[in-house]
Design an enzyme around this catalytic site. Sequence first.
Site, mmCIF file in Angstrom:
data_model
loop_
_atom_site.group_PDB
_atom_site.id
_atom_site.type_symbol
_atom_site.label_atom_id
_atom_site.label_comp_id
_atom_site.label_asym_id
_atom_site.label_seq_id
_atom_site.Cartn_x
_atom_site.Cartn_y
_atom_site.Cartn_z
ATOM 1 N N ILE A 1 0.837 -1.208 0.000
ATOM 2 C CA ILE A 1 0.000 0.000 0.000
ATOM 3 C C ILE A 1 0.869 1.255 0.000
ATOM 4 O O ILE A 1 0.386 2.349 -0.206
ATOM 5 C CB ILE A 1 -0.982 0.094 1.205
ATOM 6 C CG1 ILE A 1 -0.275 -0.260 2.515
ATOM 7 C CG2 ILE A 1 -2.213 -0.730 0.992
ATOM 8 C CD1 ILE A 1 -1.113 0.058 3.742
ATOM 9 N N TYR B 1 -2.033 -11.133 17.697
ATOM 10 C CA TYR B 1 -1.144 -11.514 16.585
ATOM 11 C C TYR B 1 -1.075 -13.044 16.493
ATOM 12 O O TYR B 1 -1.218 -13.624 15.410
ATOM 13 C CB TYR B 1 0.239 -10.919 16.845
ATOM 14 C CG TYR B 1 1.304 -11.312 15.856
ATOM 15 C CD1 TYR B 1 1.317 -10.802 14.570
ATOM 16 C CD2 TYR B 1 2.328 -12.192 16.231
ATOM 17 C CE1 TYR B 1 2.311 -11.152 13.665
ATOM 18 C CE2 TYR B 1 3.327 -12.540 15.339
ATOM 19 C CZ TYR B 1 3.322 -12.024 14.060
ATOM 20 O OH TYR B 1 4.307 -12.371 13.176
HETATM 21 N N1 SER Z 1 8.856 -10.699 14.982
HETATM 22 C C1 SER Z 1 7.455 -10.910 15.247
HETATM 23 C C2 SER Z 1 7.018 -10.064 16.370
HETATM 24 O O1 SER Z 1 7.809 -9.834 17.252
HETATM 25 C C3 SER Z 1 7.177 -12.337 15.583
HETATM 26 O O2 SER Z 1 6.848 -13.035 14.448
HETATM 27 O O3 SER Z 1 5.894 -9.678 16.409
#
Ligand code: SER
Length: 316
Positions: A35, A142
Amino acid sequence: MKNILVMGAAGQIGSELVPALRKIYGNSNVVASDIRTDINEEFKNAGPYEIIDCLESHKLVQAIVEYKIDTVYNLVALLSAVGEAQPQIAWKINVGGLINILEIARELKFAVFTPSSIGAFGLSTPHDNTPQDTIMRPNSIYGVTKVAGELLCDYYFQKYGIDTRGVRYPGIISNVTLPGGGTTDYAVEIYYEAIKNKKYTCNLKPGTYLDMMYMPDCIRAGIEIMEADPSKLKHRNAFNVAAMSFEPEMIAAEIRKHIPEFEMNYDIDLVRQAIAESWPNKMDDTCAHEEWGWKHEYDLPKMTEDMLNVLSKKLK
Ligand code: SER
């Protein structure tokens, strides 16, 4: 000859994966998309560059048809620490973007690489020699999006025969583009600060072990899994790939071998610390080794030497 689309090409991994892919498959056969419009000219001019939001299906379809794409690397993601501040957006981008490309793959038939992460694990996962197949109860949004992504990729393979593949990346350390708000970012920033100021304030506690990987290994893992013989793959998605495991004091000690006056202080970020404590200390990557020959090249000393070398020239 492959025709590849890299989504999220301007990010930490994309900015180095695109040139690596172009070296192998040819500049015009690797389309970069992101983007971002503020891309550096050299990157933009080296091959096709398309401004595409991962949620805009019609633009993705257009590019995939126009460039006859047969392989997509979907690197679009909000990382763990920024994700905690905006959980709905993390879900929308990380899962929404992935479903979008998987749905298009169902129609137009192409292979899809999706990175998962050490973030897919949680507090109840065994932290040492974390197995390939184990408890997945992540504590961050996440991680929730990464587990959902792993399952979606398996589902689209099993149900629709889409050639989905992927790895669980450790924290990635690199010197071209900074990571955008992860828990493992300290292990990148520490090198920049060591060169610039000879001191660093670390936001994770001493003793916090995490898996890490240097960018050249990260790139090679992403390319090798997509080139692997599918008949040998028992797993397809989310292979544990490991390279090194360390805690902040160990990286500081390694830097001191090159910059003896380097000083490290601590100012703990509670959000990142809680996330880091829920992640493995060290993953077991035997399955990746057995099924497609994965082997890391860089350990902590070799990476540190290279990082300091590259950054001392870059930051002059
Ligand atoms: N490097 C990433 C993070 O710290 C982990 O996949 O969110």
